[in-house]
Write a protein that holds these residues in place. Structure first.
Motif, short mmCIF file in Angstrom:
data_model
loop_
_atom_site.label_atom_id
_atom_site.label_comp_id
_atom_site.label_asym_id
_atom_site.label_seq_id
_atom_site.Cartn_x
_atom_site.Cartn_y
_atom_site.Cartn_z
N ASN A 162 0.79 -1.23 0.00
CA ASN A 162 0.00 0.00 0.00
C ASN A 162 0.83 1.28 0.00
O ASN A 162 0.48 2.27 0.64
CB ASN A 162 -0.95 0.00 1.20
CG ASN A 162 -2.08 1.00 1.04
OD1 ASN A 162 -2.53 1.25 -0.08
ND2 ASN A 162 -2.54 1.57 2.14
N THR A 163 1.94 1.27 -0.72
CA THR A 163 2.73 2.49 -0.89
C THR A 163 3.55 2.35 -2.16
O THR A 163 3.71 1.24 -2.67
CB THR A 163 3.65 2.76 0.32
OG1 THR A 163 4.29 4.02 0.17
CG2 THR A 163 4.72 1.68 0.44
N ASN A 164 4.06 3.46 -2.68
CA ASN A 164 4.88 3.40 -3.90
C ASN A 164 6.26 4.01 -3.67
O ASN A 164 6.86 4.58 -4.58
CB ASN A 164 4.17 4.11 -5.05
CG ASN A 164 4.00 5.59 -4.81
OD1 ASN A 164 3.62 6.02 -3.72
ND2 ASN A 164 4.28 6.41 -5.82
#
Length: 296
Positions: A259-261
């Motif tokens: 859930n992050t980039n």
């Protein structure tokens, strides 16, 4: 059917300022005497070897996590121990019911009809009345499944279990089609009915995610042991695997990011060139890996 091994942290919650979390992954030395470790999908179900095995070939089943951050409903909630904490993949959070009574339950919505192969139940300690290991304690529960949330069938009945299973793994003899999975409490050894992880594994029967674009690794000049990794988010992905190595064909380290980039990596030798690649993950599988990038 071959036995399966879910390689799990032995402690899956946070109740103190000092706790151990131990992981065990296959490791060895390749033909060039370079040490490797197979950590990709490290706490997802893997096939358990029955004989000597080449661990450079992954034993991952391909069963994906189907309910990460998906909707959850529960019988009750104690204070701020919210329902979604049971599906957020965080070792520091958990859901707790108001009681430890028979009949308390938690239900997860997979978001669509999926193929379910296995379920993992990680209990949490809430208001436990004793500490340490005992031989006379046990958990009992029932797992249910449904395609519509109205009509339910038994997935696994452990209402007569007499063993302590704080981190239980249930592999189905035959997969089922389901959208909803419900865990019903029958007996807790102590305290409230609390769950740190209700994890459902299988296949979402949709398209696998597209490949990651715009993957960049920015190694700092001040401290070349660190690098900032960033990429364009993939719309239908819930996580990413970052592969790292000191040779382009030996990306033996893997870090899974949810859930992050972006990711701040601090594990490099300042005098070596490192190589990176990344793949996107969703409920149906993984994307193609990006082209290996060298970072001096």
């Amino acid at each position: 059917m071959e036995q399966l091994l879910a390689r799990l942290y032995n402690c899956y919650r946070s109740k103190n300022n000092f706790e151990r979390r131990l992981g065990i992954w296959p490791a060895g030395f390749d033909k060039d005497d370079v040490m490797y470790m197979d950590a990709a999908f490290g706490d997802y179900p893997h096939y358990l070897p029955t004989a000597a095995q080449d661990h450079l070939k992954s034993g991952f089943t391909g069963w994906m996590l189907l309910n990460y951050n998906k909707p959850v409903t529960v019988s009750s909630t104690l204070g701020s121990f919210y329902a979604n904490s049971a599906v957020d993949e965080s070792i520091k959070t958990y859901w707790s019911a108001k009681t430890g009574d028979k009949g308390e339950w938690i239900q997860t919505d997979l978001g669509g009809l999926s193929t379910v192969n296995a379920v993992q139940v990680n209990y949490a300690d809430q208001d436990a009345e004793f500490l340490g290991k005992r031989q006379d304690i046990y958990h009992q529960y029932k797992l249910w499944y449904s395609t519509d949330g109205v009509k339910w069938k038994i997935l696994k009945d452990k209402s007569t279990n007499k063993t302590d299973v704080p981190h239980d793994y249930v592999e189905l003899e035959q997969p089922v089609k389901a959208r909803f999975i419900k865990l019903e409490n029958i007996h807790m050894p102590t305290g409230k009915f609390a769950i740190s992880g209700l994890r459902v594994f299988g296949n979402g029967n949709q398209a696998v995610p597209k490949s990651v674009k715009d993957f960049v690794v920015l190694r700092t000049e001040k401290d070349k042991r660190s690098a900032w990794l960033k990429w364009a988010p993939v719309e239908d992905a819930y996580a990413y695997n970052i592969y790292i190595g000191t040779e382009p064909d030996k990306l033996y380290n893997c870090i899974m990011i949810y859930n992050t980039n972006e990711y701040w990596y601090k594990g490099m030798d300042k005098n070596k060139t490192y190589y990176f690649s990344i793949e996107a993950i969703n409920e149906s599988g993984v994307s193609q890996k990006t082209k290996v990038a060298a970072v001096n």
